[in-house]
Write an enzyme that holds these catalytic residues in place. Structure first.
Site, PDB file in Angstrom:
ATOM      1  N   LYS A  95      50.150  96.895  19.599  1.00 24.66           N
ATOM      2  CA  LYS A  95      51.601  96.992  19.827  1.00 24.66           C
ATOM      3  C   LYS A  95      52.413  96.551  18.601  1.00 24.66           C
ATOM      4  CE  LYS A  95      52.028  96.975  24.812  1.00 24.66           C
ATOM      5  NZ  LYS A  95      50.638  96.729  25.279  1.00 24.66           N
ATOM      6  N   GLU A 117      61.890  95.207  26.984  1.00 18.42           N
ATOM      7  CA  GLU A 117      61.411  94.708  28.266  1.00 18.42           C
ATOM      8  C   GLU A 117      59.948  94.334  28.085  1.00 18.42           C
ATOM      9  OE1 GLU A 117      61.542  97.934  27.552  1.00 18.42           O
ATOM     10  OE2 GLU A 117      59.377  98.249  27.695  1.00 18.42           O
ATOM     11  N   SER A 381      41.881  98.564  21.788  1.00 18.53           N
ATOM     12  CA  SER A 381      43.323  98.400  21.562  1.00 18.53           C
ATOM     13  C   SER A 381      43.766  96.946  21.454  1.00 18.53           C
ATOM     14  CB  SER A 381      44.113  99.107  22.662  1.00 18.53           C
ATOM     15  OG  SER A 381      43.687  98.690  23.947  1.00 18.53           O
TER      16      SER A 381
HETATM   17  C1  LIG Z   1      50.015  97.560  26.257  1.00 17.18           C
HETATM   18  C2  LIG Z   1      48.592  97.752  26.014  1.00 17.18           C
HETATM   19  C3  LIG Z   1      47.934  98.987  26.284  1.00 17.18           C
HETATM   20  C4  LIG Z   1      48.633 100.149  26.927  1.00 17.18           C
HETATM   21  O1  LIG Z   1      49.683 100.722  26.238  1.00 17.18           O
HETATM   22  P1  LIG Z   1      49.599 102.124  25.512  1.00 17.18           P
HETATM   23  O2  LIG Z   1      51.008 102.387  25.136  1.00 17.18           O
HETATM   24  O3  LIG Z   1      49.062 103.139  26.482  1.00 17.18           O
HETATM   25  O4  LIG Z   1      48.717 101.978  24.339  1.00 17.18           O
HETATM   26  C5  LIG Z   1      46.598  99.107  25.960  1.00 17.18           C
HETATM   27  N1  LIG Z   1      45.897  98.081  25.424  1.00 17.18           N
HETATM   28  C6  LIG Z   1      46.473  96.894  25.174  1.00 17.18           C
HETATM   29  C7  LIG Z   1      45.641  95.813  24.584  1.00 17.18           C
HETATM   30  C8  LIG Z   1      47.831  96.675  25.449  1.00 17.18           C
HETATM   31  O5  LIG Z   1      48.391  95.491  25.195  1.00 17.18           O
END
Ligand SMILES: *Cc1c(COP(=O)(O)O)cnc(C)c1O
Length: 397
Positions: A95, A117, A381
């Site tokens: 993010k 938010e 992610s």
């Molecule tokens: C917020 C988040 C997601 C999901 O958000 P996307 O916009 O679909 O990428 C996925 N993995 C993590 C670690 C997150 O914090």
């Protein structure tokens, strides 16, 4: 599959990717959104802006993070499994890539503040961090219930100097927080920019977020090639709103030899999930058209996933388009399967994944068992530190 010249399309002049996206917003914001669009389209190719952004990504976020060959996992399941390590970024997930981009854009637009938010607090922490490093004020709207539940992230945001505004309407969670942040933005748009948390919302936000996340795929493609002299057979990422996934996918969309899988949270059941691309119908939420989980009257449903970063009832417009074209396959992983993968990656590789990312890991393992010769690239992610207490104290596993 539709035969296209390219699947990696930009939105049309009305902000649509195929049938999805657009700009369903208050008339008084139209002019401002045109200014944001024009400024962004100029800056994305501007050398000075990109130098400033790249310097922060390199020395502050710690990019490029590696592509790691998960040897133990590969030996156990047969295929060759590689992980793109977004979990190693400052603040622990992807993010921060778009939060820093949005904050720099806000500065160039002459804004003093960013408004955002947050649900579980991940986007709030990333935005608050980006605000500190770029010298902006930061207002974070958060549901009252989430403020209690996600205390560690609330404390982090406070340390970072963000103003946290408690939202006590409705279910007192993410959906109401977005509504409250939107209303505040409507009053303050002349001095503030709304920093949305995923590749969703009205045009141009999905395009902007996607652009700043594209670095994942650019790096991963090059790094994978350096390791293997080839491209992956298959790439996998989890889908909340769709930002980490689209950032990985874009670099591979036009290479027909690469299979692409977006993984949606199947949650507990057909009724309790957040799989909008699998179970949603066309509808409008937060200013854009997408495949949406909704009730009979078209009111957005309360989405659910064990991973709070995935429980959004809609999905980014480009994913809806990619689903219709057949280029990307959107598969399901349940809470239970994700939990199992959370432990599996921890025990085999010494990497504790976020519960969101665990959905992608779970599908990768499933795919590896069925396709033992293939090379698989999974987007990790984020890291799982934020989930450890919840998993150990609350989950049955
Ligand atoms: C917020 C988040 C997601 C999901 O958000 P996307 O916009 O679909 O990428 C996925 N993995 C993590 C670690 C997150 O914090």
């Amino acid at each position: 599959m539709i035969k296209n010249k390219t699947f990696n399309i930009m939105p049309d002049k009305n902000g649509f990717f195929g049938n999805y996206g657009g700009q369903y917003i208050d008339e008084k914001l139209k002019q401002e959104f045109k200014k944001i669009t024009d400024t962004f389209l100029f800056l994305k190719d501007d050398e000075e802006f990109n130098n400033e952004l790249n310097l922060l990504l390199k020395h502050y976020v710690g990019r490029p993070n590696p592509v790691y060959f998960a040897k133990n996992l590969s030996e156990k399941y047969g295929a060759k499994i590689y992980l793109k390590r977004e979990d190693l970024n400052h603040t622990g997930a992807h993010k921060i890539n778009h939060s820093i981009g949005e904050a720099l854009l806000a500065k160039k637009l002459g804004k003093k503040k960013i408004i955002a938010e947050t649900g579980a607090g991940q986007h709030g922490v990333a935005t608050a961090t980006a605000a500190v490093i770029t010298g902006l004020e930061c207002d974070i709207y958060m549901g009252e219930t989430d403020i209690i539940k996600e205390k560690p992230n609330v404390d982090k945001m406070k340390l970072l100097g963000a103003n946290i505004i408690s939202v006590s309407k409705g279910t007192k969670t993410l959906k109401e927080a977005v509504d409250a942040a939107f209303s505040a933005y409507l009053e303050e748009y002349q001095t503030a920019l709304y920093a949305i948390g995923s590749a969703v919302g009205p045009h141009p936000f999905p395009m902007i977020v996607e652009h700043f996340q594209n670095i994942i795929g650019h790096e991963a493609k090059r790094q994978f090639y350096e390791l293997t002299n080839t491209t992956p057979d298959c790439i996998i990422a989890c889908i909340g709103g769709g930002s980490n996934s689209i950032g990985l996918f874009n670099a591979f969309l036009d290479d027909g030899s690469v299979e692409i899988y977006g993984i949606e949270p199947a949650g507990k059941s057909k009724k309790e999930n957040a799989a909008s691309l699998n179970f949603g119908e066309d509808g409008i939420i937060h200013g854009f058209k997408c495949k949406l989980l909704q009730d009979k009257n078209g009111t957005p449903a309360n989405a659910y996933s064990i991973a709070s970063g995935l429980d959004y009832p809609g999905a980014g417009p480009k994913h809806c388009y990619l689903k219709d074209t057949g280029r990307v396959k959107y598969e399901l992983i349940s809470d239970k399967e994700a939990l199992k993968a959370f432990f599996e990656l921890s025990k085999t590789e010494g990497i504790i994944p976020a519960l969101e990312s665990s959905h992608a890991i779970a599908y990768g393992i499933k795919y590896a068992k069925e396709n033992p010769k293939k090379k698989i690239l999974i987007n990790l992610s984020g890291r799982g530190d934020k989930d450890i207490e919840f998993v150990l104290n609350t989950c049955k596993y």
